[in-house]
Write a protein that holds these residues in place. Structure first.
Motif, PDB file in Angstrom:
ATOM      1  N   PRO A   1       0.934  -1.271  -0.063  1.00 36.82           N
ATOM      2  CA  PRO A   1      -0.112   0.152   0.075  1.00 36.82           C
ATOM      3  C   PRO A   1       0.874   1.170   0.072  1.00 36.82           C
ATOM      4  CG  PRO A   1      -0.806  -1.402   1.517  1.00 36.82           C
ATOM      5  CD  PRO A   1       0.701  -2.142   1.035  1.00 36.82           C
ATOM      6  N   GLU A   2       0.244   2.321  -0.656  1.00 37.75           N
ATOM      7  CA  GLU A   2       0.947   3.597  -1.022  1.00 37.75           C
ATOM      8  C   GLU A   2       0.330   4.363   0.267  1.00 37.75           C
ATOM      9  OE1 GLU A   2       3.419   4.732  -2.331  1.00 37.75           O
ATOM     10  OE2 GLU A   2       3.780   2.720  -3.498  1.00 37.75           O
ATOM     11  N   PHE A   3       1.017   4.820   1.352  1.00 35.65           N
ATOM     12  CA  PHE A   3       0.329   5.718   2.346  1.00 35.65           C
ATOM     13  C   PHE A   3       1.631   6.361   3.194  1.00 35.65           C
ATOM     14  CE2 PHE A   3       1.475   1.652   4.372  1.00 35.65           C
ATOM     15  CZ  PHE A   3       1.730   1.954   5.590  1.00 35.65           C
ATOM     16  N   SER A   4       1.346   7.092   3.989  1.00 36.10           N
ATOM     17  CA  SER A   4       2.247   7.932   4.744  1.00 36.10           C
ATOM     18  C   SER A   4       2.126   7.329   6.127  1.00 36.10           C
ATOM     19  CB  SER A   4       2.245   9.491   4.460  1.00 36.10           C
ATOM     20  OG  SER A   4       0.810   9.942   5.059  1.00 36.10           O
ATOM     21  N   THR A   5       0.797   7.550   6.638  1.00 38.05           N
ATOM     22  CA  THR A   5       0.418   7.205   7.984  1.00 38.05           C
ATOM     23  C   THR A   5      -0.867   6.216   8.001  1.00 38.05           C
ATOM     24  OG1 THR A   5      -0.889   9.234   8.439  1.00 38.05           O
ATOM     25  CG2 THR A   5       1.623   9.128   8.844  1.00 38.05           C
ATOM     26  N   ILE A   6      -0.890   5.392   9.135  1.00 40.44           N
ATOM     27  CA  ILE A   6      -2.152   4.580   9.388  1.00 40.44           C
ATOM     28  C   ILE A   6      -2.634   4.880  10.833  1.00 40.44           C
ATOM     29  CG2 ILE A   6      -2.902   2.154   9.849  1.00 40.44           C
ATOM     30  CD1 ILE A   6      -1.359   1.444   7.259  1.00 40.44           C
ATOM     31  N   ALA A   7      -3.578   4.796  11.206  1.00 42.15           N
ATOM     32  CA  ALA A   7      -4.218   4.651  12.435  1.00 42.15           C
ATOM     33  C   ALA A   7      -5.296   3.853  12.311  1.00 42.15           C
ATOM     34  CB  ALA A   7      -4.788   5.981  13.019  1.00 42.15           C
ATOM     35  N   ALA A   8      -5.229   2.695  13.351  1.00 42.61           N
ATOM     36  CA  ALA A   8      -6.098   1.247  13.129  1.00 42.61           C
ATOM     37  C   ALA A   8      -6.503   0.934  14.442  1.00 42.61           C
ATOM     38  CB  ALA A   8      -5.452   0.495  12.316  1.00 42.61           C
ATOM     39  N   ARG A   9      -7.694   0.479  14.611  1.00 37.72           N
ATOM     40  CA  ARG A   9      -8.204  -0.247  15.984  1.00 37.72           C
ATOM     41  C   ARG A   9      -8.660  -1.831  15.304  1.00 37.72           C
ATOM     42  NH1 ARG A   9      -9.367   1.633  20.611  1.00 37.72           N
ATOM     43  NH2 ARG A   9      -8.984   3.821  19.898  1.00 37.72           N
ATOM     44  N   MET A  10      -8.091  -2.828  16.263  1.00 42.14           N
ATOM     45  CA  MET A  10      -8.610  -4.003  16.171  1.00 42.14           C
ATOM     46  C   MET A  10      -8.762  -4.768  17.446  1.00 42.14           C
ATOM     47  SD  MET A  10      -5.257  -3.465  16.026  1.00 42.14           S
ATOM     48  CE  MET A  10      -5.180  -2.920  14.501  1.00 42.14           C
ATOM     49  N   GLN A  11      -9.403  -5.951  17.178  1.00 41.13           N
ATOM     50  CA  GLN A  11      -9.660  -6.874  18.196  1.00 41.13           C
ATOM     51  C   GLN A  11      -8.820  -7.935  18.119  1.00 41.13           C
ATOM     52  OE1 GLN A  11     -11.955  -5.612  20.425  1.00 41.13           O
ATOM     53  NE2 GLN A  11     -11.449  -7.127  22.080  1.00 41.13           N
ATOM     54  N   VAL A  12      -8.423  -8.393  19.245  1.00 45.19           N
ATOM     55  CA  VAL A  12      -7.061  -9.551  18.989  1.00 45.19           C
ATOM     56  C   VAL A  12      -7.511 -10.421  20.167  1.00 45.19           C
ATOM     57  CG1 VAL A  12      -4.664 -10.024  19.113  1.00 45.19           C
ATOM     58  CG2 VAL A  12      -5.576  -7.846  18.345  1.00 45.19           C
ATOM     59  N   ARG A  13      -7.478 -11.549  19.709  1.00 44.12           N
ATOM     60  CA  ARG A  13      -7.662 -12.685  20.925  1.00 44.12           C
ATOM     61  C   ARG A  13      -6.297 -13.621  20.624  1.00 44.12           C
ATOM     62  NH1 ARG A  13     -11.230 -15.181  23.967  1.00 44.12           N
ATOM     63  NH2 ARG A  13     -10.984 -17.378  24.210  1.00 44.12           N
ATOM     64  N   TYR A  14      -5.899 -13.971  21.815  1.00 42.11           N
ATOM     65  CA  TYR A  14      -4.619 -14.610  21.904  1.00 42.11           C
ATOM     66  C   TYR A  14      -5.315 -16.207  22.737  1.00 42.11           C
ATOM     67  CZ  TYR A  14      -0.412 -16.197  24.454  1.00 42.11           C
ATOM     68  OH  TYR A  14       0.419 -17.158  25.024  1.00 42.11           O
ATOM     69  N   GLU A  15      -4.594 -17.377  22.316  1.00 45.48           N
ATOM     70  CA  GLU A  15      -4.989 -18.399  22.992  1.00 45.48           C
ATOM     71  C   GLU A  15      -3.717 -19.274  23.063  1.00 45.48           C
ATOM     72  OE1 GLU A  15      -7.801 -20.307  20.368  1.00 45.48           O
ATOM     73  OE2 GLU A  15      -9.463 -18.914  20.939  1.00 45.48           O
ATOM     74  N   SER A  16      -3.391 -20.002  24.004  1.00 35.40           N
ATOM     75  CA  SER A  16      -2.239 -20.952  24.217  1.00 35.40           C
ATOM     76  C   SER A  16      -2.735 -22.134  25.203  1.00 35.40           C
ATOM     77  CB  SER A  16      -1.194 -20.290  25.024  1.00 35.40           C
ATOM     78  OG  SER A  16      -1.737 -20.046  26.393  1.00 35.40           O
ATOM     79  N   VAL A  17      -2.113 -22.868  25.162  1.00 31.29           N
ATOM     80  CA  VAL A  17      -2.295 -24.271  25.879  1.00 31.29           C
ATOM     81  C   VAL A  17      -3.055 -23.788  27.275  1.00 31.29           C
ATOM     82  CG1 VAL A  17      -1.650 -26.578  26.975  1.00 31.29           C
ATOM     83  CG2 VAL A  17      -0.849 -25.935  24.724  1.00 31.29           C
ATOM     84  N   THR A  18      -2.585 -23.012  28.083  1.00 32.32           N
ATOM     85  CA  THR A  18      -2.816 -22.776  29.391  1.00 32.32           C
ATOM     86  C   THR A  18      -3.530 -21.308  29.495  1.00 32.32           C
ATOM     87  OG1 THR A  18      -0.535 -21.376  29.493  1.00 32.32           O
ATOM     88  CG2 THR A  18      -0.726 -23.940  30.300  1.00 32.32           C
ATOM     89  N   ASP A  19      -3.677 -20.386  28.365  1.00 28.84           N
ATOM     90  CA  ASP A  19      -4.303 -19.225  28.789  1.00 28.84           C
ATOM     91  C   ASP A  19      -5.028 -18.529  27.341  1.00 28.84           C
ATOM     92  OD1 ASP A  19      -4.756 -16.665  29.794  1.00 28.84           O
ATOM     93  OD2 ASP A  19      -3.013 -15.735  29.116  1.00 28.84           O
ATOM     94  N   SER A  20      -6.067 -17.730  27.678  1.00 20.88           N
ATOM     95  CA  SER A  20      -6.753 -17.240  26.406  1.00 20.88           C
ATOM     96  C   SER A  20      -7.220 -15.774  26.887  1.00 20.88           C
ATOM     97  CB  SER A  20      -7.872 -18.075  26.032  1.00 20.88           C
ATOM     98  OG  SER A  20      -8.816 -18.007  26.830  1.00 20.88           O
ATOM     99  N   GLN A  21      -7.121 -14.806  25.885  1.00 17.92           N
ATOM    100  CA  GLN A  21      -7.667 -13.582  26.455  1.00 17.92           C
ATOM    101  C   GLN A  21      -7.970 -12.710  24.999  1.00 17.92           C
ATOM    102  OE1 GLN A  21      -4.846 -10.795  28.108  1.00 17.92           O
ATOM    103  NE2 GLN A  21      -3.132 -12.298  27.829  1.00 17.92           N
ATOM    104  N   SER A  22      -8.875 -11.761  25.296  1.00 18.24           N
ATOM    105  CA  SER A  22      -9.248 -10.917  24.045  1.00 18.24           C
ATOM    106  C   SER A  22      -8.690  -9.413  24.272  1.00 18.24           C
ATOM    107  CB  SER A  22     -10.662 -10.759  23.607  1.00 18.24           C
ATOM    108  OG  SER A  22     -10.830 -10.332  22.808  1.00 18.24           O
ATOM    109  N   LEU A  23      -8.416  -8.910  23.533  1.00 19.02           N
ATOM    110  CA  LEU A  23      -7.882  -7.257  23.911  1.00 19.02           C
ATOM    111  C   LEU A  23      -8.103  -6.480  22.840  1.00 19.02           C
ATOM    112  CD1 LEU A  23      -3.846  -8.226  24.879  1.00 19.02           C
ATOM    113  CD2 LEU A  23      -6.025  -7.849  26.650  1.00 19.02           C
ATOM    114  N   THR A  24      -8.183  -5.150  23.079  1.00 21.64           N
ATOM    115  CA  THR A  24      -8.322  -4.037  22.240  1.00 21.64           C
ATOM    116  C   THR A  24      -7.249  -3.554  21.597  1.00 21.64           C
ATOM    117  OG1 THR A  24     -10.634  -3.508  22.951  1.00 21.64           O
ATOM    118  CG2 THR A  24      -9.561  -1.876  21.723  1.00 21.64           C
TER     119      THR A  24
END
Length: 248
Positions: free
Chosen positions: A38-61
């Protein structure tokens, strides 16, 4: 910190209806993939991220700000409370965590250890934008698999197997994988549909799977909003009293 490697995207989704063209050469594929950055100079973004492992899981903004080729700023929050910030430049990586009141400041060796590959600013930016993390050249072999262009090095390095699939409609990465059998390590990135923002393709979703022996981690990223070529700041100061992380 590994969880914070996220991306951007919003807008009209691109429909992957294009059929892979068997007449395109390896050179054609690489040129088109490079043009897909992509051709751009700056980006500002928001997303939801979910992390999962054998012992843990969580969702973050997660909030992302990027100045192309210069700065990447990421903030992870939970219920409006800042949990961590990361600030990346071509020269250094800095990170702090509010719960433990600790910080790290150094080079890319930490990220390289966590991801299992030698990584720098350009590679980190490539992951966030759906671009190949390695430079592509004529030392690759081209084939068509599942209606996508598959590229693999002509000669795979010892204990390092690499391959990637490129979409025929936008020439962005569909899947990228690295395998180190001796170390029982597998790292893969699977991108979903890309979103078309005024002719530029950005990821809308991706999933990272990382396996090392018995440890398994999955990171699922969904992009809620992105604005680009906007005026942004990169506020980052390690709070007073934080202790430096002692990393082995």
């Amino acid at each position: 910190m590994f969880l914070l490697l996220t991306s951007c995207g919003s807008g009209k989704k691109a429909v992957g209806s294009e059929i892979a063209n068997k007449s395109l050469s390896l050179k054609d594929i690489i040129i088109n993939h490079d043009k897909a950055l992509p051709e751009f100079s700056t980006i500002a973004a928001r997303m939801q991220v979910r992390y999962e492992s054998v012992t843990d899981s969580q969702s973050l903004t997660v909030s992302l700000r990027m100045q192309k080729n210069k700065k990447i700023w990421i903030k992870a929050s939970l219920l409006g409370i800042t949990l961590a910030k990361i600030y990346i430049t071509p020269e250094s990586v800095s990170y702090y965590e509010t719960i433990s009141s600790t910080y790290f400041k150094g080079d890319y060796s930490l990220l390289s250890d966590w991801l299992g590959i030698d990584i720098d600013f350009e590679k980190a930016q490539g992951i966030l934008l759906g671009q190949s993390i390695f430079d592509l050249d004529n030392e690759y072999v081209l084939s068509i698999e599942a209606n996508k262009y598959m590229l693999q090095p002509k000669t795979q390095s010892y204990n390092f197997i690499y391959s990637l699939l490129i979409n025929p409609d936008n020439f962005k990465i569909a899947t990228e994988s690295l395998t180190q059998e001796k170390d029982e390590r597998i790292f893969s990135i699977n991108y979903g549909a890309y979103q078309n923002l005024e002719g530029e393709y950005f990821p809308s979703y991706f999933r990272i799977n990382a396996t090392q022996k018995e440890e398994r981690t999955q990171i699922i990223v969904n992009y809620k909003k992105v604005d680009y070529n906007v005026s942004i700041r990169f506020p980052y100061t390690i709070p007073m009293g934080y202790e430096e992380m002692q990393l082995k």
